[in-house]
Design an enzyme around this catalytic site. Structure first.
Site, short mmCIF file in Angstrom:
data_model
loop_
_atom_site.label_atom_id
_atom_site.label_comp_id
_atom_site.label_asym_id
_atom_site.label_seq_id
_atom_site.Cartn_x
_atom_site.Cartn_y
_atom_site.Cartn_z
N TYR A 177 0.80 -1.13 -0.06
CA TYR A 177 -0.16 0.08 0.03
C TYR A 177 0.92 1.31 0.14
O TYR A 177 2.01 1.36 0.44
CB TYR A 177 -0.84 0.12 1.17
CG TYR A 177 -0.33 0.37 2.28
CD1 TYR A 177 -0.53 1.61 2.96
CD2 TYR A 177 0.40 -0.71 3.44
CE1 TYR A 177 0.00 1.86 4.32
CE2 TYR A 177 0.99 -0.21 4.43
CZ TYR A 177 0.80 1.09 4.97
OH TYR A 177 1.57 1.45 6.15
N LYS A 222 6.61 -1.97 1.90
CA LYS A 222 5.32 -1.39 2.51
C LYS A 222 4.08 -2.37 2.21
O LYS A 222 3.29 -2.26 1.52
CB LYS A 222 5.22 -0.24 1.89
CG LYS A 222 4.36 0.97 2.68
CD LYS A 222 4.13 2.31 2.26
CE LYS A 222 3.36 3.12 3.00
NZ LYS A 222 3.63 3.33 4.40
#
Length: 284
Positions: free
Chosen positions: A33, A147
């Site tokens: 994300y 991430k």
């Protein structure tokens, strides 16, 4: 009034946007994300977030469903459709839908979702009061530079910090601070040196972190990228965090020990002002 959400090429009311129960993001947290701040309807530090997005996808061997140009266009369009003046855009890409199997599926189409959240990011009242921090062990996986959506432990750490009466958590490994639950940790020594952990797989490669360090160096502030302990943080003149929606946010106490004067420090405030002015001038 419901938000308009982007899902795999379609613009849908948030109540109609659905993802399969077989999506690997749901079953395995097999997804990445990004969060991009929006001020005045403009994207802040978008180039950095786009570059990190591509790196995370490459590390997990997930193909990006859109070109760089198309992805930027979607970001701009979701701002327009939701009349977003200030807040953030959340983007998530999972490996896609397949029957549950630990082995990666062949030929799965990635799932791409974007939505907006309207919230004040410029006039955050916590910049005037600062944050209180509680420390706790860093029990996350070792590829924190990617991430991913594996955020259960950071969420648990933040909740434990709040249970203790603090605002957030700093995570500690082998005696050294790694990062916050969702932000990069920094201190300023009594000699005026900005200290922050160097990039590695132990921390997320923060986009705001990179921008703040560049601005600090340009301002003549000495920067030392090295690990620091909790004790060193408590002895610092200042402490602060950086993230996409907090920019630079002061920390005034760690484990109930006041940092410096126990009030937000001048270097964090100066860097926040510099960051906002610089990034507004280059916003997309």
């Amino acid at each position: 009034m419901t938000r308009t959400v982007y899902l795999n090429g379609d613009w849908l009311p948030e109540t109609e946007a659905k993802v399969s129960v077989f999506d690997r993001g749901f079953l395995f947290a097999d997804a990445i994300y990004e969060v991009t701040a929006v001020i005045g309807g403009k994207l802040i530090d978008y180039a950095g977030h786009g570059a990190r997005l591509r790196r995370s996808l490459e590390e997990l061997a997930i193909p990006c469903p859109l070109s760089q140009e198309a992805l930027l266009a979607v970001h701009r369009e979701i701002v327009r459709r939701n009349a977003l003046e200030e807040g953030l855009i959340y983007l998530q890409i999972s490996r896609g839908v397949a029957d549950r199997d630990f082995a990666f599926p062949k030929g799965a189409e990635p799932t791409l979702v974007l939505f907006t959240q309207a919230k004040p990011v410029l006039d955050n009242p916590r910049t005037k009061t600062g944050l209180s921090i509680a420390t706790m062990p860093d029990w996350r996986w070792e590829r924190r530079d990617i991430k991913t959506v594996q955020l259960l432990y950071p969420s648990m750490a933040k909740m434990e910090a709040m249970r203790r009466g603090a605002d957030d958590a700093w995570l500690v490994e082998d005696g050294f601070v790694t990062e916050g639950s969702a932000a990069t940790a920094h201190i300023v020594t009594k000699d005026g040196v900005l200290v922050t952990r160097p990039l590695s797989n132990a921390i997320l490669h923060g986009i705001t972190r990179a921008s703040i360090l560049d601005l600090a160096r340009a301002e003549g502030i000495a920067v030392d990228e090295r690990p620091f302990t909790v004790a060193q943080a408590k002895e610092a003149a200042e402490a602060f965090i950086t993230s996409a929606t907090n920019f630079a946010m002061p920390v005034v106490s760690i484990d109930e020990a006041p940092i410096g004067s126990g009030r937000p420090g001048p270097i964090a405030a100066r860097l926040r002002d510099l960051y906002i002015a610089d990034r507004l001038a280059t916003a997309l």
